[in-house]
Design a protein around this motif. Structure first.
Motif, PDB file in Angstrom:
ATOM      1  N   PRO A   1      46.805  48.952  28.873  1.00  0.00           N
ATOM      2  CA  PRO A   1      47.052  49.369  27.446  1.00  0.00           C
ATOM      3  C   PRO A   1      47.720  48.044  26.798  1.00  0.00           C
ATOM      4  N   ASN A   2      47.899  47.967  25.491  1.00  0.00           N
ATOM      5  CA  ASN A   2      48.469  47.048  24.654  1.00  0.00           C
ATOM      6  C   ASN A   2      50.015  46.884  25.077  1.00  0.00           C
ATOM      7  N   GLY A   3      50.329  45.755  25.452  1.00  0.00           N
ATOM      8  CA  GLY A   3      51.788  45.577  25.751  1.00  0.00           C
ATOM      9  C   GLY A   3      52.149  45.834  27.074  1.00  0.00           C
TER      10      GLY A   3
ATOM     11  N   THR B   1      40.698  39.959  31.308  1.00  0.00           N
ATOM     12  CA  THR B   1      41.163  40.853  30.694  1.00  0.00           C
ATOM     13  C   THR B   1      40.550  41.153  29.544  1.00  0.00           C
ATOM     14  N   THR B   2      40.518  42.718  29.096  1.00  0.00           N
ATOM     15  CA  THR B   2      39.541  43.026  27.916  1.00  0.00           C
ATOM     16  C   THR B   2      40.135  44.533  27.700  1.00  0.00           C
ATOM     17  N   HIS B   3      39.744  44.908  26.455  1.00  0.00           N
ATOM     18  CA  HIS B   3      39.734  46.340  26.086  1.00  0.00           C
ATOM     19  C   HIS B   3      38.367  47.057  25.980  1.00  0.00           C
ATOM     20  N   ASP B   4      37.391  46.212  26.121  1.00  0.00           N
ATOM     21  CA  ASP B   4      36.186  46.631  25.993  1.00  0.00           C
ATOM     22  C   ASP B   4      35.468  47.108  27.590  1.00  0.00           C
ATOM     23  N   MET B   5      35.607  48.397  27.604  1.00  0.00           N
ATOM     24  CA  MET B   5      35.333  49.108  28.882  1.00  0.00           C
ATOM     25  C   MET B   5      34.137  48.798  29.374  1.00  0.00           C
ATOM     26  N   SER B   6      32.880  48.500  28.563  1.00  0.00           N
ATOM     27  CA  SER B   6      31.734  48.162  29.069  1.00  0.00           C
ATOM     28  C   SER B   6      31.663  46.655  29.641  1.00  0.00           C
ATOM     29  N   ASP B   7      32.465  45.995  29.245  1.00  0.00           N
ATOM     30  CA  ASP B   7      32.643  44.586  29.865  1.00  0.00           C
ATOM     31  C   ASP B   7      33.124  44.664  31.383  1.00  0.00           C
ATOM     32  N   ILE B   8      33.806  45.686  31.470  1.00  0.00           N
ATOM     33  CA  ILE B   8      34.543  45.953  32.938  1.00  0.00           C
ATOM     34  C   ILE B   8      33.360  46.544  33.727  1.00  0.00           C
ATOM     35  N   GLU B   9      32.325  47.537  33.037  1.00  0.00           N
ATOM     36  CA  GLU B   9      31.462  48.223  33.917  1.00  0.00           C
ATOM     37  C   GLU B   9      30.396  47.180  34.281  1.00  0.00           C
ATOM     38  N   ALA B  10      30.180  46.347  33.325  1.00  0.00           N
ATOM     39  CA  ALA B  10      28.802  45.458  33.454  1.00  0.00           C
ATOM     40  C   ALA B  10      29.414  44.267  34.399  1.00  0.00           C
ATOM     41  N   LEU B  11      30.559  43.913  34.341  1.00  0.00           N
ATOM     42  CA  LEU B  11      31.018  42.612  35.101  1.00  0.00           C
ATOM     43  C   LEU B  11      31.622  42.635  36.352  1.00  0.00           C
ATOM     44  N   THR B  12      32.761  43.699  36.589  1.00  0.00           N
ATOM     45  CA  THR B  12      33.645  43.310  37.730  1.00  0.00           C
ATOM     46  C   THR B  12      33.314  44.262  38.811  1.00  0.00           C
ATOM     47  N   ASN B  13      33.772  43.609  40.157  1.00  0.00           N
ATOM     48  CA  ASN B  13      33.621  44.369  41.184  1.00  0.00           C
ATOM     49  C   ASN B  13      34.790  44.924  41.675  1.00  0.00           C
ATOM     50  N   LYS B  14      35.886  44.617  40.813  1.00  0.00           N
ATOM     51  CA  LYS B  14      37.066  45.029  41.143  1.00  0.00           C
ATOM     52  C   LYS B  14      38.160  45.318  39.710  1.00  0.00           C
ATOM     53  N   ILE B  15      38.949  46.293  39.890  1.00  0.00           N
ATOM     54  CA  ILE B  15      39.731  46.366  38.716  1.00  0.00           C
ATOM     55  C   ILE B  15      41.047  46.430  39.051  1.00  0.00           C
ATOM     56  N   ILE B  16      42.198  45.830  38.233  1.00  0.00           N
ATOM     57  CA  ILE B  16      43.589  46.108  38.436  1.00  0.00           C
ATOM     58  C   ILE B  16      44.089  46.788  37.224  1.00  0.00           C
ATOM     59  N   LEU B  17      44.819  47.764  37.333  1.00  0.00           N
ATOM     60  CA  LEU B  17      45.047  48.437  36.420  1.00  0.00           C
ATOM     61  C   LEU B  17      46.734  48.404  36.150  1.00  0.00           C
ATOM     62  N   ILE B  18      47.156  47.983  34.855  1.00  0.00           N
ATOM     63  CA  ILE B  18      48.728  47.793  35.033  1.00  0.00           C
ATOM     64  C   ILE B  18      49.076  48.385  33.638  1.00  0.00           C
TER      65      ILE B  18
ATOM     66  N   ASP C   1      35.535  54.783  28.445  1.00  0.00           N
ATOM     67  CA  ASP C   1      36.452  54.804  27.418  1.00  0.00           C
ATOM     68  C   ASP C   1      37.424  56.300  27.633  1.00  0.00           C
ATOM     69  N   GLU C   2      36.641  57.311  27.894  1.00  0.00           N
ATOM     70  CA  GLU C   2      37.763  58.475  27.996  1.00  0.00           C
ATOM     71  C   GLU C   2      38.292  58.559  29.305  1.00  0.00           C
ATOM     72  N   ILE C   3      37.592  57.981  30.357  1.00  0.00           N
ATOM     73  CA  ILE C   3      38.189  58.161  31.670  1.00  0.00           C
ATOM     74  C   ILE C   3      39.403  57.129  31.728  1.00  0.00           C
ATOM     75  N   LEU C   4      39.362  56.088  30.935  1.00  0.00           N
ATOM     76  CA  LEU C   4      40.518  55.111  30.988  1.00  0.00           C
ATOM     77  C   LEU C   4      41.677  55.818  29.998  1.00  0.00           C
ATOM     78  N   ALA C   5      41.231  56.447  28.891  1.00  0.00           N
ATOM     79  CA  ALA C   5      42.274  57.054  28.132  1.00  0.00           C
ATOM     80  C   ALA C   5      42.932  58.190  28.826  1.00  0.00           C
ATOM     81  N   LYS C   6      42.185  58.931  29.773  1.00  0.00           N
ATOM     82  CA  LYS C   6      42.795  59.839  30.569  1.00  0.00           C
ATOM     83  C   LYS C   6      43.605  59.319  31.704  1.00  0.00           C
ATOM     84  N   LEU C   7      43.196  58.067  32.391  1.00  0.00           N
ATOM     85  CA  LEU C   7      44.255  57.487  33.132  1.00  0.00           C
ATOM     86  C   LEU C   7      45.456  57.021  32.699  1.00  0.00           C
ATOM     87  N   TYR C   8      45.387  56.472  31.503  1.00  0.00           N
ATOM     88  CA  TYR C   8      46.559  55.798  30.813  1.00  0.00           C
ATOM     89  C   TYR C   8      47.486  57.197  30.470  1.00  0.00           C
ATOM     90  N   LYS C   9      46.810  58.162  30.202  1.00  0.00           N
ATOM     91  CA  LYS C   9      47.889  59.400  30.061  1.00  0.00           C
ATOM     92  C   LYS C   9      48.199  59.838  31.106  1.00  0.00           C
TER      93      LYS C   9
END
Lengths: 266, 332
Positions: free
Chosen positions: B59-61, B214-231, B317-325
């Motif tokens: 998330p931001n910050g 880094t991005t907030h656009d989850m479709s970027d993540i889905e289309a591009l990455t083979n690994k994610i780091i969640l901070i 996006d919902e998955i991510l929102a859920k993760l953040y929550k």
């Protein structure tokens, strides 16, 4: 090595050349100011000379100052301050270059370009004005040559002093405040406000050895013959020593400021 | 494969002046300023392998930009070690940056007043790229991004999308081994976004460039990455493949049902009713219930007369929102 900095210099030079309207209005302002200053001093002085500094010499001194105004004015490159306060400066960090040298080339490029755009026309117009009000010929060919060397030293000195604004901006994050402090001090001590030969002798004895007068005062005084060739050479050597010293000091200060830098946001 | 980025136990603490509220506070703060410490990064450790495209999300910050700035040599961390491409970014800055490219989506590295090609040529001088190599690289970039009509125009005349294309090309002229992209698709329209994504993939494949994004656009993540780091809140919460997270959450279904007549009350074993309005109801399966269409149809048609129903999984996006929550990261 030098090629990269030369590239930055050229880029800023080219960028500055695009602003023609700025140059034309600059020339108009300088002409107006020059005349105003000369008439003002003539009205107040009502004598032929002040401590051997004649009205004719004063007119030349003021015109040279107006012609090279863009060079004399202590101001960092136009995007530097903003980039520090808004964080764009981070791109400077990701280049394989020294930061001080990047800023130096940038500022120097802009100073040289805007000076070249302005000075020929101002000098020509000033030379066409009647004697006593206009620009007189140099006292001798060697004086002219020495004056040119002095101007080259002056533009470097002006850039070196401008780097202290960069440093102060890093410290205070206030671009305008930093620029005002340094350009006011140097304006007074470099003869931009009152020609230095008109200052009291005791004050001159100090100011003559400070770095600021090398920005503009010295070359013009060599031109009008107020400072002789031998004295001129000695002073140029002092000025060069100041330039080296202040450049080193500026580099050290900026290096230490950068260590504490935090780039916020985004 | 060998890891190209080794980030171990990095902490970054900022000291910021604290403003107190109340009468005279501005006056008091002027003389005695209190400082508080903000822990932007707390023991952040991760590895990136050569040729990876890593999505760095949070998330931001959360500390994303701080991490990128440390990795690109702009910031010095408070503690911890970091080796990228065999070098410590903030110690050998000038040597280090020769092999990285950086694009900050909200800033510009090109010169505003001059044609783009002039900026590129200056970058060529700055990175000391041989002329023929530069021409060859530019040809490739031009072909992949359609730069031709843009190069002769000053940057200030370009649209946001055109600018981003030029920024990307500018960061790759020296063929860096690692490319840092901080929100490269921010503000771009759909077509340009897809073009930028294709380009990132192309570069990764063609030059084997390691990319941190880094991005907030989850479709970027889905289309591009083979690994994610969640901070979040300065700490790493998850690192691994995005599919793992997706499959973990994809079992949660939302079912919208339309009945043939009005019901006063709708209840179904193993499901919660999210909303119900006469003929329409929205259900969700409880975590204990594994959703099977056949079982669901049998179960619900026994009790109610169903006209139609629609099943949907959580969006990215919902998955991510859920993760953040779940990690209590969402800002209140």
């Amino acid at each position: 090595m030098g090629k990269s900095y030369l590239g930055i210099f050229r880029m800023e030079f080219k960028g500055e050349l695009q602003y023609r309207a700025k140059a034309i209005s600059g020339i108009a302002t300088q002409l107006f100011w020059g005349l105003l200053q000369i008439y003002l001093y003539m009205a107040f002085l009502n004598t032929e000379s002040v401590d051997g500094f004649s009205i004719t010499q004063m007119a030349s001194y003021i015109w040279l100052g107006q012609a090279f105004f863009a060079m004399r004015y202590i101001l960092m490159g136009k995007n530097i301050g903003q980039s520090i306060t808004n964080g764009n400066v981070c791109y400077k960090f990701v280049r394989p270059l020294n930061l001080y040298n990047q800023w130096y080339s940038e500022t120097l490029g802009q100073k040289v370009a805007s000076t070249l755009l302005r000075f020929p026309l101002i000098l020509i117009i000033a030379a066409l004005l009647p004697v006593g009000l206009g620009l007189s010929a140099p006292v001798s060919i060697p004086a002219l040559l020495l004056c040119i060397v002095g101007i080259l030293l002056g533009v470097c000195m002006s850039t070196t002093l401008s780097m202290f604004i960069v440093w102060l901006t890093f410290k205070t994050l206030s671009e305008k405040g930093s620029a005002t402090i340094i350009s006011t001090i140097s304006g007074l001590l470099s003869g931009m406000v009152i020609p230095l030969p008109m200052m009291p002798q005791a004050v001159q004895n100090v100011i003559n050895y400070l770095p600021f007068r090398f920005v503009s005062d010295l070359p013009f005084r060599i031109y009008i013959g107020n400072v002789g060739i031998t004295d001129g050479l000695i002073f140029l050597a002092i000025g060069f020593a100041w330039l080296v010293l202040l450049t080193i000091l500026g580099k050290l200060l900026i290096k230490s400021a950068l260590k504490k830098t935090v780039i916020q946001g985004g | 494969m060998a890891s190209i980025i080794d980030f171990t136990d990095i902490c970054k603490t900022f000291k910021v002046p604290e403003r107190t509220k109340g009468k005279w506070s501005t006056f008091k703060n002027f003389f005695a300023r209190k400082h508080k410490l903000i822990h932007a990064l707390k023991n952040v450790t991760f590895e990136v392998e050569e040729g990876d495209i890593v999505g760095y999300i949070g998330p931001n910050g959360a500390g994303k930009s701080t991490t990128i700035k440390i990795m690109s040599g702009i910031l010095t961390p408070t503690s911890g070690t970091c080796k990228i491409n065999g070098l410590v970014p903030w110690k050998n800055r000038r040597e280090f940056v020769k092999n990285i490219g950086v694009v900050f989506g909200q800033r510009s590295q090109l010169w505003w007043d001059v044609p783009v090609i002039d900026s590129f040529e200056l970058l060529r001088d700055i990175y000391k790229i041989p002329k023929d190599e530069f021409d060859q690289t530019l040809k490739i970039l031009d072909k992949a991004l359609n730069l031709e009509d843009l190069l002769g125009r000053p940057l200030r005349q370009l649209s946001l999308g055109q600018k981003m294309k030029c920024e990307l090309a500018g960061s790759l002229l020296h063929r860096p081994k690692i490319l840092f992209l901080d929100e490269p698709t921010i503000g771009l329209d759909a077509v340009t976004k897809l073009a930028v994504r294709d380009f990132i993939k192309f570069i990764n494949k063609e030059w084997h460039t390691t990319i941190i994004l880094t991005t907030h656009d989850m479709s970027d993540i889905e289309a591009l990455t083979n690994k994610i780091i969640l901070i979040g809140k300065g700490q790493i919460l998850y690192q691994g493949s995005f599919d793992n997270i997706k499959s973990k959450y994809s079992s949660a279904k939302t079912i919208e049902v339309e009945f043939s007549k009005d019901y006063d009350n709708v209840e179904l074993d193993g499901y919660t009713v999210v909303s119900h309005n006469k003929k329409y109801a929205t259900l969700k399966n409880l975590p204990s219930t594994e959703f099977h269409t056949k079982d669901f149809v049998n179960q619900i048609t026994k009790k109610y007369e169903v006209v139609d129903f629609q099943v949907s999984s959580l969006s990215v996006d919902e998955i991510l929102a859920k993760l953040y929550k779940e990690f209590e990261l969402s800002e209140r």
